[in-house]
Design a protein around this motif. Structure first.
Motif, PDB file in Angstrom:
ATOM      1  N   THR A 222       0.744  20.401  13.925  1.00  0.00           N
ATOM      2  CA  THR A 222      -0.201  20.336  15.081  1.00  0.00           C
ATOM      3  C   THR A 222      -0.930  18.938  15.185  1.00  0.00           C
ATOM      4  O   THR A 222      -1.424  18.661  13.959  1.00  0.00           O
ATOM      5  N   VAL A 223      -1.079  18.385  16.162  1.00  0.00           N
ATOM      6  CA  VAL A 223      -1.709  16.864  16.229  1.00  0.00           C
ATOM      7  C   VAL A 223      -2.763  16.783  17.193  1.00  0.00           C
ATOM      8  O   VAL A 223      -2.813  17.832  18.291  1.00  0.00           O
ATOM      9  N   LYS A 224      -3.638  15.838  17.127  1.00  0.00           N
ATOM     10  CA  LYS A 224      -4.773  15.814  17.921  1.00  0.00           C
ATOM     11  C   LYS A 224      -4.993  14.442  18.686  1.00  0.00           C
ATOM     12  O   LYS A 224      -4.121  13.643  18.109  1.00  0.00           O
ATOM     13  N   ALA A 225      -5.329  14.006  19.693  1.00  0.00           N
ATOM     14  CA  ALA A 225      -5.249  12.824  20.362  1.00  0.00           C
ATOM     15  C   ALA A 225      -5.695  11.715  19.377  1.00  0.00           C
ATOM     16  O   ALA A 225      -6.805  12.018  18.548  1.00  0.00           O
ATOM     17  N   GLY A 226      -5.097  10.677  18.872  1.00  0.00           N
ATOM     18  CA  GLY A 226      -5.483   9.686  18.385  1.00  0.00           C
ATOM     19  C   GLY A 226      -4.799   9.790  16.940  1.00  0.00           C
ATOM     20  O   GLY A 226      -4.797   8.935  16.158  1.00  0.00           O
ATOM     21  N   ASP A 227      -4.008  10.914  16.437  1.00  0.00           N
ATOM     22  CA  ASP A 227      -3.536  11.102  15.301  1.00  0.00           C
ATOM     23  C   ASP A 227      -2.136  10.019  15.084  1.00  0.00           C
ATOM     24  O   ASP A 227      -1.403   9.739  16.147  1.00  0.00           O
ATOM     25  N   LEU A 228      -2.126   9.504  14.050  1.00  0.00           N
ATOM     26  CA  LEU A 228      -0.899   8.682  13.860  1.00  0.00           C
ATOM     27  C   LEU A 228       0.463   9.414  13.821  1.00  0.00           C
ATOM     28  O   LEU A 228       0.504  10.431  12.856  1.00  0.00           O
ATOM     29  N   LEU A 229       1.422   9.105  14.520  1.00  0.00           N
ATOM     30  CA  LEU A 229       2.631   9.830  14.372  1.00  0.00           C
ATOM     31  C   LEU A 229       3.763   8.838  13.689  1.00  0.00           C
ATOM     32  O   LEU A 229       4.529   9.520  12.903  1.00  0.00           O
ATOM     33  N   VAL A 230       3.665   7.750  14.043  1.00  0.00           N
ATOM     34  CA  VAL A 230       4.789   6.616  13.204  1.00  0.00           C
ATOM     35  C   VAL A 230       4.005   5.491  12.820  1.00  0.00           C
ATOM     36  O   VAL A 230       3.506   4.710  13.845  1.00  0.00           O
ATOM     37  N   SER A 231       4.172   5.167  11.833  1.00  0.00           N
ATOM     38  CA  SER A 231       3.572   3.841  11.316  1.00  0.00           C
ATOM     39  C   SER A 231       4.490   2.756  11.382  1.00  0.00           C
ATOM     40  O   SER A 231       5.626   2.751  10.977  1.00  0.00           O
ATOM     41  N   GLY A 232       3.968   1.584  11.500  1.00  0.00           N
ATOM     42  CA  GLY A 232       4.812   0.493  11.619  1.00  0.00           C
ATOM     43  C   GLY A 232       4.594  -0.422  10.360  1.00  0.00           C
ATOM     44  O   GLY A 232       5.203  -1.644  10.256  1.00  0.00           O
ATOM     45  N   ARG A 233       3.841   0.198   9.258  1.00  0.00           N
ATOM     46  CA  ARG A 233       3.788  -0.432   7.959  1.00  0.00           C
ATOM     47  C   ARG A 233       4.599   0.243   6.996  1.00  0.00           C
ATOM     48  O   ARG A 233       4.679   1.388   6.780  1.00  0.00           O
ATOM     49  N   ILE A 234       5.631  -0.498   6.272  1.00  0.00           N
ATOM     50  CA  ILE A 234       6.399   0.151   5.393  1.00  0.00           C
ATOM     51  C   ILE A 234       5.896  -0.291   4.018  1.00  0.00           C
ATOM     52  O   ILE A 234       5.634  -1.494   3.720  1.00  0.00           O
ATOM     53  N   GLU A 235       5.625   0.391   3.125  1.00  0.00           N
ATOM     54  CA  GLU A 235       5.320   0.143   1.662  1.00  0.00           C
ATOM     55  C   GLU A 235       6.726  -0.465   0.905  1.00  0.00           C
ATOM     56  O   GLU A 235       7.710   0.168   1.040  1.00  0.00           O
ATOM     57  N   VAL A 236       6.210  -1.547   0.073  1.00  0.00           N
ATOM     58  CA  VAL A 236       7.279  -2.140  -0.782  1.00  0.00           C
ATOM     59  C   VAL A 236       6.860  -1.889  -2.243  1.00  0.00           C
ATOM     60  O   VAL A 236       5.860  -2.315  -2.464  1.00  0.00           O
ATOM     61  N   LEU A 237       7.662  -0.945  -2.941  1.00  0.00           N
ATOM     62  CA  LEU A 237       7.278  -0.847  -4.261  1.00  0.00           C
ATOM     63  C   LEU A 237       8.020  -1.589  -5.370  1.00  0.00           C
ATOM     64  O   LEU A 237       9.068  -2.077  -4.927  1.00  0.00           O
ATOM     65  N   ASP A 238       7.250  -1.617  -6.447  1.00  0.00           N
ATOM     66  CA  ASP A 238       7.878  -2.631  -7.644  1.00  0.00           C
ATOM     67  C   ASP A 238       8.661  -1.483  -8.488  1.00  0.00           C
ATOM     68  O   ASP A 238       8.548  -0.329  -8.362  1.00  0.00           O
ATOM     69  N   ASP A 239       8.998  -2.003  -9.506  1.00  0.00           N
ATOM     70  CA  ASP A 239       9.614  -1.510 -10.482  1.00  0.00           C
ATOM     71  C   ASP A 239       9.117  -0.303 -11.215  1.00  0.00           C
ATOM     72  O   ASP A 239       9.371   0.767 -11.563  1.00  0.00           O
ATOM     73  N   SER A 240       7.637  -0.121 -11.196  1.00  0.00           N
ATOM     74  CA  SER A 240       6.767   0.756 -11.861  1.00  0.00           C
ATOM     75  C   SER A 240       6.274   1.563 -11.016  1.00  0.00           C
ATOM     76  O   SER A 240       5.588   2.590 -10.993  1.00  0.00           O
ATOM     77  N   GLY A 241       6.786   1.709  -9.397  1.00  0.00           N
ATOM     78  CA  GLY A 241       6.408   2.510  -8.540  1.00  0.00           C
ATOM     79  C   GLY A 241       5.149   2.410  -7.782  1.00  0.00           C
ATOM     80  O   GLY A 241       4.900   3.105  -6.956  1.00  0.00           O
ATOM     81  N   GLU A 242       4.576   1.170  -8.029  1.00  0.00           N
ATOM     82  CA  GLU A 242       3.309   0.902  -7.467  1.00  0.00           C
ATOM     83  C   GLU A 242       3.661  -0.169  -6.176  1.00  0.00           C
ATOM     84  O   GLU A 242       4.817  -0.820  -6.098  1.00  0.00           O
ATOM     85  N   VAL A 243       2.754   0.133  -5.039  1.00  0.00           N
ATOM     86  CA  VAL A 243       2.909  -0.705  -3.976  1.00  0.00           C
ATOM     87  C   VAL A 243       2.634  -2.136  -4.226  1.00  0.00           C
ATOM     88  O   VAL A 243       1.733  -2.626  -4.816  1.00  0.00           O
ATOM     89  N   ALA A 244       3.806  -2.967  -4.060  1.00  0.00           N
ATOM     90  CA  ALA A 244       3.651  -4.404  -4.369  1.00  0.00           C
ATOM     91  C   ALA A 244       3.465  -5.286  -2.957  1.00  0.00           C
ATOM     92  O   ALA A 244       3.162  -6.450  -3.007  1.00  0.00           O
ATOM     93  N   GLY A 245       3.694  -4.505  -1.865  1.00  0.00           N
ATOM     94  CA  GLY A 245       3.372  -5.250  -0.616  1.00  0.00           C
ATOM     95  C   GLY A 245       3.656  -4.388   0.599  1.00  0.00           C
ATOM     96  O   GLY A 245       4.083  -3.404   0.268  1.00  0.00           O
ATOM     97  N   TYR A 246       3.667  -5.015   1.611  1.00  0.00           N
ATOM     98  CA  TYR A 246       3.964  -4.269   3.006  1.00  0.00           C
ATOM     99  C   TYR A 246       4.916  -5.085   3.884  1.00  0.00           C
ATOM    100  O   TYR A 246       4.691  -6.215   3.780  1.00  0.00           O
TER     101      TYR A 246
END
Length: 418
Positions: A222-246
């Motif tokens: 269930t979503v409301k007006a303004g909720d995010l459905l699809v994001s244009g930002r993709i996370e890039v993870l490093d070897d340790s599983g942390e976010v290294a960039g987007y």
């Protein structure tokens, strides 16, 4: 065909030869090479056609054969002129009319566009005028190839142009690119501007098809007006599983949801009906270029009235348009009479309005699942209200938030023994 035309221009007569020896008369005509056609017997006589020059030579033959030649009919152009020699003004006017039509055929009097939807006729006419192409100009000064080239150069979304001269009309046919759109979101770097897809209205997700981007919801959510459905930002993870960039991209997905809207419509119980009283006024006119000659008047002296007009441009054949048009304007007077809707008329009118509303939704690709719209009649008005349950696409674009990663470097100290 040519022989008949020559006979008509020179003139000929139909005669009857009767008397003592018409056969001998025919032999003499043949011997002296006088041409005869359409010979038919008529009792003891003969009827035939003969040229004027031949008719002037037959008097000695009639005396010699004791026959008589009677003129039955005079045909051809010389007799036509003789018949109307007192109507010189008519022939002068006819000749002047032919000359004027010949002069008129040297000009373009109308520019007609076909196939244009995005660019109106007025805009294209102004552009051609800036290029020196306008009505009332000589055909010899118009280059259809240059017109095609200039239109293609000025309008990038026009993929095909054809220009031709039909009679006194310049005809321009256009094919526009229906897939053309303006890149308003281009940031000038040559890359697509990153966008998210958010919910345009409240609803329950029924289907999601993602082509690019990261989906943030699933079917059944269930979503409301303004909720995010699809994001244009993709996370890039490093070897340790942390976010290294987007990485950023433009989201593209079809997200359908069950939604609900409220419908309300009302009409008064009474309405004003037009009653025409038979009073009319007319104005007839003839327009030649910018000059207008009119007869009658339509000055509005009625309390309530409606105006109708009709105009037609004169043309010869299919494409030879003349700079002359005629038409009329009509004003009709009417009054109002209050009438009351019956119960059946109220239901029919409100039902028709609701059907039109549903048709407009379906034309937009919105599916109607069910509705709970009811009709109710009050003291002064009647209305229809209720909920309409839909299944529709609920996405709209929004700019993706650009995030930065702060990197903390840890200094390594080297220890020494004292």
């Amino acid at each position: 065909m040519i022989r008949s035309l020559i006979r008509y221009l020179r003139g000929y007569v139909k005669i009857r030869v009767e008397g003592y020896s018409p056969e001998r008369f025919l032999n003499l005509c043949c011997f002296h090479h006088i041409f005869i056609w359409g010979l038919t017997p008529a009792g003891n006589a003969y009827e035939m056609y003969m040229s004027l020059s031949g008719f002037r030579k037959i008097r000695p033959f009639t005396r010699k054969t004791h026959t008589r030649a009677v003129i039955l009919d005079r045909c051809g152009f010389p007799f036509f002129l003789k018949r109307y020699e007192k109507r010189k003004l008519f022939f002068i006017s006819l000749i002047l009319c032919i000359i004027l039509l010949k002069i008129y055929s040297l000009f373009i009097w109308d520019i007609h566009f076909e196939g244009n939807q995005r660019w109106p006729d007025e805009t294209l006419t102004e552009f051609l005028d800036s290029q020196g192409v306008a009505p009332f100009m000589l055909k010899s000064r118009i280059s259809c190839a240059d017109i095609v080239k200039e239109i293609r150069r000025e309008y990038n979304d026009i993929v095909w142009v054809s220009a031709s001269i039909d009679g006194s009309r310049l005809k321009v046919q256009i094919k526009e690119n229906e897939d053309t759109f303006r890149e308003d979101t281009d940031d000038g770097s040559g890359e697509e501007h990153p966008t998210d897809l958010i919910a345009e209205t409240d609803g329950v997700i029924t289907q999601i098809v993602t082509r690019s981007g990261v989906p943030q919801v699933h079917a059944g959510d269930t979503v409301k007006a303004g909720d995010l459905l699809v994001s244009g930002r993709i996370e890039v993870l490093d070897d340790s599983g942390e976010v290294a960039g987007y990485q950023y991209q433009r989201s593209d997905a079809d997200v359908f949801a069950d939604t609900q809207i409220e419908y309300a419509d009302s009409i008064p119980l009474t309405w004003q009906d037009k009653i025409y009283d038979g009073k009319k006024r007319y104005r007839w006119y003839v327009r030649f270029f910018d000059w207008t000659i009119s007869a009658g008047t339509v000055s509005n002296s009625f309390e309530h009235s409606e105006t109708a007009s009709k105009e037609r441009q004169i043309k010869i054949g299919e494409n030879f348009y003349l700079p002359v048009s005629f038409g009329f304007e009509r004003v009709k007077s009417y009054g109002f009479q209050e009438k009351k809707y019956t119960k059946e008329e109220i239901q029919q009118k409100l039902t028709l309005n609701f059907r039109r509303f549903c048709n407009e939704l379906e034309e937009k690709g919105i599916q109607i699942r069910e509705n709970s719209v009811k009709i109710h009649i009050g003291a002064d008005s009647a209305g229809a209200s209720g909920s309409v349950y839909l299944n529709q696409r609920i996405t709209k674009e929004a700019d993706t938030e650009i995030l930065t990663i702060e990197r903390k470097e840890q200094d390594e100290s080297v220890g020494t023994d004292d």
